[in-house]
Write a protein that holds these residues in place. Structure first.
Motif: not given
Length: 763
Positions: A84-108
Motif C-alpha cells: 500500500x505504501x508503494x501504491x501511495x508513492x506511485x500516486x504521489x501521496x507520500x513525501x517520505x517514510x521513517x525508521x525503515x528496514x535498510x537499503x533494500x526497502x529504500x531502493x524498492x
C-alpha cells in the motif's frame, strides 16, 4: 572566550481571519523563509502538482517495512502495508517514510517514486539515529559527561556514515532539550541540565551528523533539532505533560541550544508534544513563526512529532481532525508525521479557503528544498547502496570509537581508599547484580538499528581484562524489579568467596527514555536489598550504576567505597567499563546532571535562583531555604567527577579584578596533580552576578577546559571573559548586562569552591 564556549557566530539574533489573509501581517510573517532557492526544474514540479500531490509531499509516515525495534518505540497506529505504501508513492501521496528496514526497502520505494510516479519526485528516508546506527555509542546524556564536544562530533559522524549507507537521509536528532527534572525519562537523550553544555553539544552533534563535505555527500544526514520547545520542563517530570514557564525562561534556558543547532546548520526542527502556557507547541504560531522565523531567520522545515497534530484534539485545543490540521499547518508545521491528517484534510481546507494555496506551496517548497539540499534530485539513490550498508557498519575503527566514547563517558563519583583501579591479577572478583552478565540493557533506549545481541556485556569485558578469567564469577542476586528465589543467598556466598565485589545495579534501559517518567528516581528496592545484604559481608565494593538519569543513592549503594556511573554505553559497554575499572583508561567524565540527596528534591539543578532566606554554610537552620530532611544542595553536583590523580586548585589571578565594557578579563588558576597517576581534569569556570535588575542564578557555567596532568604536574589554566559572557535576559526581554560586582569560581564542580574571587564590570 578561547575556551569551550561557542563562538559569536553560533548565536543567532536573538489567527487572522482568512478573508483578511492577503493583506494581514500574519501572512507576511508566515511566508518568510522558504529555504534555498530551488532550481527551475524543481520549482516547475511544484507548479505541476495537484493539491493532493502537494498534500502528499508534506506527509511523512512510519515505514511499513520496519524492524521490531522501530515498531516498539512508538504507539501503535494504523499503518499501510508495504504494498500500500508503494501504491501511495506511485500516486504521489507520500513525501517520505521513517525508521525503515535498510537499503533494500529504500531502493524498492525510491524506484517506484522516481520511475512510476507522475512527477518523479524522490522520497526522503528519515530515522531516529540518536546515538548510533549499528555501532551504538553511549546515550547522549552519558556522552555529554565527557565534556568533550569533539568526541560528540566524532560519534555523530560515524553514526551518519553508517546510517547513510542504509539509505537514510535525515535523522531526528540531536535532542537539545534542557532537562532539570530527573523524573522525566527523556533527559537520557539530551545533554543534561546546563545551558552552555547543551549549546556546545548541540553544535557538535549537528556538525557531526551533517559532515563537512556538504549535505549532498553520500555520508551526510540532515539533522533535526528537537523538541521545539521546552519539552524538558514538563510539569512533575511527566512525559507529554503541560509546560508553563515564563518567556524569560524560554529565552534564557530553553531556546539557546536550538539557536546553537541552527547556527551550526541544522535545517529542520521538530515541534514538541507539550503545550506552552496553554497553547500546544504544534499549533503555536508565536513559537513556530514569530520567534523561529521572524526573530531568528530560520528558513528550514518544521516537522511535527509523531501524531503531534492529532494530539491537538486530546489537548482540548482542536475540535476535530480537520481543525487540528488547520491549526498546526497555519501555525507553521510544514510536515505532518504519522497522523495522515495533512494528506486527508489539506485538499479540502485549501478548497474551502481555510488554508491559502500559497501557504501549502510554501510548505511543499520547504520539503522540496530539503530534498534538493540532500542531493536527491540529482541522484535519488546516492545513499542507497546495499554493499556500503554491509561494509560501513561495525567496522573495527567504529567499534574502537564506541569503546573510547564509553570509557570517556563513565563518571567516578567516589574512590575511598583508592580502591580503584582494581588489580588485574591475584584477586577473586565477584560481579553481582542484574547487570553483571548477559546481553541485555547495554545499548540503551531509542536505538532502532543496533542491538544488545551485538554488544559486549560486563562479564565478558572484565574476563578479557584480567590475567586469570577463572577468578571472575557472576551472580545476578536479584532481577531488576523483583527478588529472585535464593538470589540474595547466592550473592552473599559469592561475595564471601571473593576478595572484591563489583555490584552492577540500577535501571533497565526501559526505565528511561520516552514515556518512562518515574515518581521515585531510586535504584529499585529489590536491588537495594541485594546491595545491603552483600555489603554486610564486609568486602571492598565497587558500585557500577546502570542509569539513564540522575539517581538518589541511599544505603549500601551510596556507602560503597567506590561508585562509577556507567549509564548505557552501547556496543562496547563491557570493555569500556573494564578499561576504567582496571586503570587502562583514567576516568575523566563529569556529571551533566546533579544527583540529589532524595528524589523529592526534583526538579533540581545547580544554577537555581537564590532565595531571600538562604541557609548559610554550616548547620541547617530554621526558617531558611532547605528541606526538613536536608540541604538545598546536591549529593553529587553537576560537573562532579573524580580522577585517578589527586587534583588541587590554587593561585587564582583575576588581574586587576576589573572588566571594562569593551575589554577582556583574564582569569587564571593553577591546577595540580599531586597523585601518582596521570589524570584529566575538567576545569570549570562559574560566575554569579551579585546584584542585578533580574535575579541571577547562584552560579552559571561560562567555560570549561579539559587539562591533562602527569603525576606531580601543574598547569596554569586561563579563561577570558568579555562583557558578552555576562549578558542575561532583562526586564524588557532583551539581552543586557549591568555594571556591578561578580563572583567567579574556577572549580571542579558547580558546588565546589575551588578558587574564588570577585571582579567588577565597569560602566
Amino acid at each position: 572566550m578561547n575556551d569551550m564556549g561557542l563562538s559569536r557566530r553560533a548565536l543567532l539574533a536573538g489567527g487572522a481571519a482568512i478573508t483578511a489573509w492577503a493583506s494581514s501581517p500574519a501572512r507576511a510573517l508566515l511566508l518568510q523563509g522558504d529555504g534555498q532557492a530551488l532550481p527551475a526544474s524543481v520549482e516547475r514540479l511544484l507548479g505541476e502538482m495537484t493539491v493532493e500531490e502537494k498534500a502528499g509531499q508534506v506527509t511523512l509516515m512510519a515505514a511499513a517495512w520496519a524492524g521490531g525495534a522501530a515498531n516498539a518505540l512508538n504507539p501503535i497506529t494504523a499503518t499501510a502495508s508495504f504494498d500500500e505504501q508503494l501504491e501511495q508513492t506511485r500516486r504521489g501521496r507520500l513525501g517520505g517514510v521513517f525508521n525503515g528496514n535498510g537499503a533494500e526497502m529504500a531502493r524498492r520505494m525510491q524506484t517506484v517514486a522516481v520511475r512510476e510516479s507522475r512527477l518523479r519526485v524522490p522520497l526522503i528516508f528519515a530515522a531516529d539515529i540518536i546515538h548510533g546506527f549499528r555501532t551504538v555509542f553511549p546515550m547522549p546524556i552519558a556522552e555529554a559527561g565527557s565534556f568533550d564536544p569533539e568526541l560528540a562530533r566524532r560519534t555523530a559522524r560515524v553514526a551518519a556514515e553508517e546510517a547513510s549507507a542504509a539509505g537514510i537521509d535525515w535523522t531526528f536528532a540531536p535532542m537539545v532539550d534542557i532537562a532539570r527534572d530527573q523524573r522525566w525519562g527523556r533527559g537520557v537523550e539530551g545533554a543534561g541540565e546546563d545551558i552552555l553544555l547543551g549549546r556546545i553539544m548541540a553544535d557538535a552533534r549537528v556538525r557531526g551528523f551533517q559532515g563537512e563535505r556538504g549535505l549532498a555527500a553520500d555520508t551526510a544526514l540532515m539533522s533535526c533539532a528537537k523538541h521545539f520547545a521546552a519539552y524538558g520542563a514538563a510539569e512533575a517530570g511527566l512525559d507529554y505533560n503541560t509546560v508553563d514557564v515564563s518567556e524569560r525562561t524560554l529565552r534564557e534556558v530553553y531556546f539557546p541550544p536550538f539557536q546553537a543547532a541552527f547556527a551550526a546548520g541544522s535545517g529542520t526542527t521538530m515541534a514538541s508534544f507539550n503545550e506552552l502556557s496553554g497553547i500546544p507547541a504544534t499549533a503555536n504560531e508565536w513559537l513556530l513563526t514569530q520567534v523561529l522565523r521572524r526573530e531568528w531567520g530560520f528558513d528550514g522545515l518544521v516537522v511535527s512529532d509523531y501524531t503531534g497534530d492529532m494530539e491537538l484534539i486530546d489537548h482540548g485545543f482542536a475540535a476535530d481532525a480537520r481543525d487540528a490540521t488547520r491549526l498546526a499547518f497555519m501555525a507553521g508545521v510544514d510536515m505532518s508525521m504519522q497522523s495522515g491528517f495533512y494528506l486527508e484534510h489539506l485538499p479540502g481546507l485549501v478548497a474551502s479557503g481555510d488554508v491559502p494555496m500559497e501557504r501549502l506551496d510554501q510548505a511543499v517548497r520547504r520539503v522540496l528544498a530539503l530534498k534538493q539540499r540532500l542531493g536527491l534530485f540529482d541522484d535519488p539513490f546516492r545513499r542507497i547502496d546495499p554493499r556500503r550498508e554491509r561494509t560501513r557498519v561495525r567496522t573495527p575503527a567504529n567499534l574502537r570509537l564506541a569503546r573510547e566514547a564509553g570509557a570517556r563517558s563513565i563518571v567516578m563519583l567516589k574512590n575511598e581508599g583508592d580502591l580503584l583501579p582494581l588489580p588485574k591479577s591475584g584477586k577473586r572478583i565477584a560481579l553481582i547484580g542484574p547487570f553483571a552478565e548477559g546481553q541485555h540493557d547495554l545499548v540503551g533506549t531509542w536505538n532502532v538499528y543496533g542491538s544488545d545481541a551485538e554488544a559486549v556485556d560486563l562479564l565478558t569485558g572484565v574476563r578479557a581484562a584480567v590475567a586469570d578469567p577463572s577468578l571472575v564469577t557472576a551472580v545476578a542476586g536479584s532481577d531488576i524489579d523483583a527478588p529472585l528465589p535464593g538470589g540474595i543467598e547466592a550473592a552473599v556466598l559469592a561475595a564471601a568467596a571473593a576478595d572484591i565485589v563489583v555490584l552492577a545495579v540500577g535501571e533497565s534501559q526501559r526505565m528511561s527514555g520516552e514515556a518512562q517518567s518515574r515518581t521515585q528516581i531510586i535504584v529499585p528496592p529489590a536491588q537495594q536489598a541485594l546491595a545491603d545484604a552483600v555489603a554486610a559481608v564486609g568486602k571492598p565494593t565497587v558500585v557500577l550504576l546502570k542509569n539513564g538519569r540522575a539517581l538518589a543513592l541511599t544505603g549500601a549503594i551510596n556507602d560503597a567505597s567506590a561508585i562509577l556511573v556507567t549509564w548505557f554505553l552501547g556496543s562496547e559497554s563491557g570493555p569500556a567499563t573494564a578499561d576504567i575499572l582496571f586503570g587502562d583508561v583514567a576516568p575523566s567524565a563529569r556529571l551533566p546532571v546533579s544527583f540529589p540527596h532524595a528524589d523529592g528534591q526534583q526538579p533540581y539543578h545547580y544554577s537555581h535562583k537564590p532565595t531571600g532566606r538562604p541557609n548559610p554554610p554550616g548547620p541547617l537552620l530554621e526558617y531558611k531555604a532547605r528541606w526538613r530532611e536536608g540541604p538545598n544542595a546536591a549529593l553529587y553536583p553537576f560537573g562532579h567527577g573524580l580522577t585517578y590523580g589527586r587534583i588541587g586548585y590554587s593561585a587564582l589571578d583575576l588581574g586587576g579584578g576589573s572588566l571594562a565594557p569593551g575589554g577582556t578579563l583574564v582569569a587564571r588558576a593553577t591546577v595540580t596533580n599531586s597523585g601518582t597517576r596521570a589524570a584529566t581534569e575538567v576545569v570549570q569556570l562559574y560566575i554569579r552576578d551579585l546584584a542585578a535588575s533580574i535575579t541571577r542564578p547562584v552560579r552559571e557555567l561560562k567555560a570549561f577546559r579539559r587539562v591533562d596532568l602527569a603525576p606531580g604536574a601543574s598547569e596554569q589554566v586561563e579563561f577570558r571573559l568579555t562583557r558578552d559572557d555576562l549578558l542575561f535576559v532583562g526586564q524588557d526581554l532583551g539581552r543586557t548586562v549591568e555594571p556591578g560586582r561578580f563572583r567567579l569560581w574556577i572549580a571542579p564542580s558547580a558546588e565546589a569552591e575551588g578558587v574564588t574571587g570577585e571582579f567588577t564590570l565597569t560602566a
